[in-house]
Scaffold this motif. Structure first.
Motif, PDB file in Angstrom:
ATOM      1  N   GLU A   9       0.827  -1.206   0.000  1.00  0.00           N
ATOM      2  CA  GLU A   9       0.000   0.000   0.000  1.00  0.00           C
ATOM      3  C   GLU A   9       0.865   1.260   0.000  1.00  0.00           C
ATOM      4  O   GLU A   9       0.580   2.215  -0.731  1.00  0.00           O
ATOM      5  CB  GLU A   9      -0.912  -0.035   1.228  1.00  0.00           C
ATOM      6  N   VAL A  10       1.926   1.263   0.818  1.00  0.00           N
ATOM      7  CA  VAL A  10       2.740   2.479   0.891  1.00  0.00           C
ATOM      8  C   VAL A  10       3.498   2.691  -0.420  1.00  0.00           C
ATOM      9  O   VAL A  10       3.657   3.830  -0.869  1.00  0.00           O
ATOM     10  CB  VAL A  10       3.664   2.448   2.126  1.00  0.00           C
ATOM     11  N   ALA A  35       3.769   6.270  -4.983  1.00  0.00           N
ATOM     12  CA  ALA A  35       3.862   6.444  -6.433  1.00  0.00           C
ATOM     13  C   ALA A  35       2.734   7.334  -6.932  1.00  0.00           C
ATOM     14  O   ALA A  35       2.944   8.213  -7.783  1.00  0.00           O
ATOM     15  CB  ALA A  35       3.823   5.084  -7.130  1.00  0.00           C
ATOM     16  N   LEU A  36       1.518   7.138  -6.385  1.00  0.00           N
ATOM     17  CA  LEU A  36       0.392   7.991  -6.758  1.00  0.00           C
ATOM     18  C   LEU A  36       0.659   9.437  -6.381  1.00  0.00           C
ATOM     19  O   LEU A  36       0.388  10.364  -7.161  1.00  0.00           O
ATOM     20  CB  LEU A  36      -0.885   7.518  -6.044  1.00  0.00           C
ATOM     21  N   ILE A  37       1.213   9.657  -5.159  1.00  0.00           N
ATOM     22  CA  ILE A  37       1.474  11.026  -4.709  1.00  0.00           C
ATOM     23  C   ILE A  37       2.488  11.693  -5.629  1.00  0.00           C
ATOM     24  O   ILE A  37       2.349  12.865  -6.003  1.00  0.00           O
ATOM     25  CB  ILE A  37       1.952  11.009  -3.242  1.00  0.00           C
ATOM     26  N   ILE A  38       3.522  10.926  -6.039  1.00  0.00           N
ATOM     27  CA  ILE A  38       4.538  11.508  -6.926  1.00  0.00           C
ATOM     28  C   ILE A  38       3.938  11.813  -8.292  1.00  0.00           C
ATOM     29  O   ILE A  38       4.243  12.847  -8.906  1.00  0.00           O
ATOM     30  CB  ILE A  38       5.758  10.570  -7.002  1.00  0.00           C
ATOM     31  N   ASP A  96       1.709  19.737  -9.427  1.00  0.00           N
ATOM     32  CA  ASP A  96       2.740  20.511  -8.748  1.00  0.00           C
ATOM     33  C   ASP A  96       2.389  20.802  -7.284  1.00  0.00           C
ATOM     34  O   ASP A  96       2.761  21.835  -6.740  1.00  0.00           O
ATOM     35  CB  ASP A  96       3.002  21.826  -9.488  1.00  0.00           C
ATOM     36  N   THR A  97       1.637  19.910  -6.643  1.00  0.00           N
ATOM     37  CA  THR A  97       1.314  20.077  -5.235  1.00  0.00           C
ATOM     38  C   THR A  97       1.022  18.710  -4.620  1.00  0.00           C
ATOM     39  O   THR A  97       0.641  17.777  -5.326  1.00  0.00           O
ATOM     40  CB  THR A  97       0.099  20.999  -5.042  1.00  0.00           C
ATOM     41  N   VAL A  98       1.258  18.593  -3.308  1.00  0.00           N
ATOM     42  CA  VAL A  98       0.837  17.385  -2.600  1.00  0.00           C
ATOM     43  C   VAL A  98      -0.184  17.729  -1.522  1.00  0.00           C
ATOM     44  O   VAL A  98      -0.521  16.896  -0.695  1.00  0.00           O
ATOM     45  CB  VAL A  98       2.026  16.641  -1.959  1.00  0.00           C
ATOM     46  N   ALA A 116       3.599   0.574  -8.980  1.00  0.00           N
ATOM     47  CA  ALA A 116       4.381   1.706  -8.490  1.00  0.00           C
ATOM     48  C   ALA A 116       5.338   2.208  -9.563  1.00  0.00           C
ATOM     49  O   ALA A 116       5.499   3.419  -9.760  1.00  0.00           O
ATOM     50  CB  ALA A 116       5.138   1.305  -7.234  1.00  0.00           C
ATOM     51  N   ILE A 117       5.969   1.271 -10.299  1.00  0.00           N
ATOM     52  CA  ILE A 117       6.910   1.685 -11.356  1.00  0.00           C
ATOM     53  C   ILE A 117       6.172   2.437 -12.451  1.00  0.00           C
ATOM     54  O   ILE A 117       6.602   3.503 -12.910  1.00  0.00           O
ATOM     55  CB  ILE A 117       7.638   0.444 -11.931  1.00  0.00           C
ATOM     56  N   ILE A 118       4.995   1.901 -12.865  1.00  0.00           N
ATOM     57  CA  ILE A 118       4.266   2.544 -13.969  1.00  0.00           C
ATOM     58  C   ILE A 118       3.743   3.914 -13.551  1.00  0.00           C
ATOM     59  O   ILE A 118       3.817   4.880 -14.307  1.00  0.00           O
ATOM     60  CB  ILE A 118       3.122   1.614 -14.430  1.00  0.00           C
TER      61      ILE A 118
END
Lengths: 103, 159
Positions: free
Chosen positions: A75-76, A81-84, A91-93, B153-155
């Motif tokens: 999950e983390v 990855a989603l947050i990035i 351009d914000t979190v 995560a990679i994608i």
């Protein structure tokens, strides 16, 4: 000797601190940290109940705890990855500013 | 002796968790989270779950905290340090969390719990036999979940 209620108290306090962190923070990474704390509280409960109620060779609580930790790691990884990805696009979190789908 | 260690580790865990939600600087919040995870590993040791204490340190302190730290550093904007860290419903969240804690305490405090059984049979060998025996299907499902999470995560994080 520590009573079971002591572990339950620590676990409940940990869960509620994590809940507050997940509800109150604006930064998405901090929200994810709060969710991790809540998962850890659940794992502590599983192990405490295994040790006090049913400490047999089946190790049910420990097996469940292993699976919860595995899923928390998955999950983390996906969450960060989603947050990035959101940070690249918007351009914000700060979750208050991510309102693209708000009507 | 055991009680003293319990107080020590529980205090460490709760201090780390409270600092995690209270500190404004996110890097410091991650360090406080590490303190909480190490305290939890101590609690697992007290509960005679040695293997879980080891993987708590390995996975949470070694992997999750470092991953979160990288995410903080990758997404940290050079912005106003006085910007609010909490949303405008933080007081509501605090009330909900406090109310939930009160409810949980009211449920478990009056109950009569069994005292600590004499010995446990917690060995790594036993846990391994369980994971390839009765829990073989969830074990394989967890490995598939990890593979999918890795690829996802990679994608997602790719440019």
């Amino acid at each position: 000797m520590v009573p079971l209620a002591g572990y339950l108290f620590v676990s409940a306090a940990l869960f509620c601190i994590g809940l507050y962190g997940a509800l109150a923070r604006r930064n998405a990474v901090a929200i994810l940290m709060g969710i991790e704390m809540m998962l850890n509280a659940a794992v502590l409960n599983l192990i405490a109940f295994w040790r006090y109620i049913n400490p047999d060779a089946a190790l049910t609580g420990q097996a469940f705890a292993v699976f919860v930790i595995t899923l928390a790691a998955a999950e983390v990884a996906v969450g960060l990855a989603l947050i990035i990805a959101v940070y690249r696009n918007r351009d914000t979190v700060v979750v208050d500013d991510v309102n693209l789908m708000k009507g | 002796m055991e009680f003293v260690l319990f107080i020590l580790f529980a205090g460490m865990t709760l201090t780390g968790a409270i600092l995690m939600v209270a500190l404004h600087n996110l890097v410091r919040a991650v360090l406080a989270m590490i303190l909480g995870f190490v305290g939890l590993a101590g609690l697992y040791l007290l509960l005679e779950a040695e293997f879980l204490a080891a993987i708590q340190v390995l996975i949470y302190v070694g992997a999750v905290a470092i991953l979160v730290l990288f995410a903080v550093m990758l997404t940290q904007r050079v912005s106003d340090p006085n910007a609010p860290v909490n949303n405008n419903q933080a007081w509501l969240g605090f009330t909900v969390a406090l109310g939930f804690f009160g409810m949980l305490s009211a449920v478990f405090a009056p109950l009569k719990w069994p005292s600590l059984p004499e010995q446990s049979v917690s060995t790594v060998e036993n846990l391994g036999k369980q994971l390839i025996g009765p829990y073989a299907v969830p074990f394989e499902a967890a490995s598939v979940v990890l593979l999918v999470a890795l690829l996802g995560a990679i994608i997602l994080a790719r440019e």
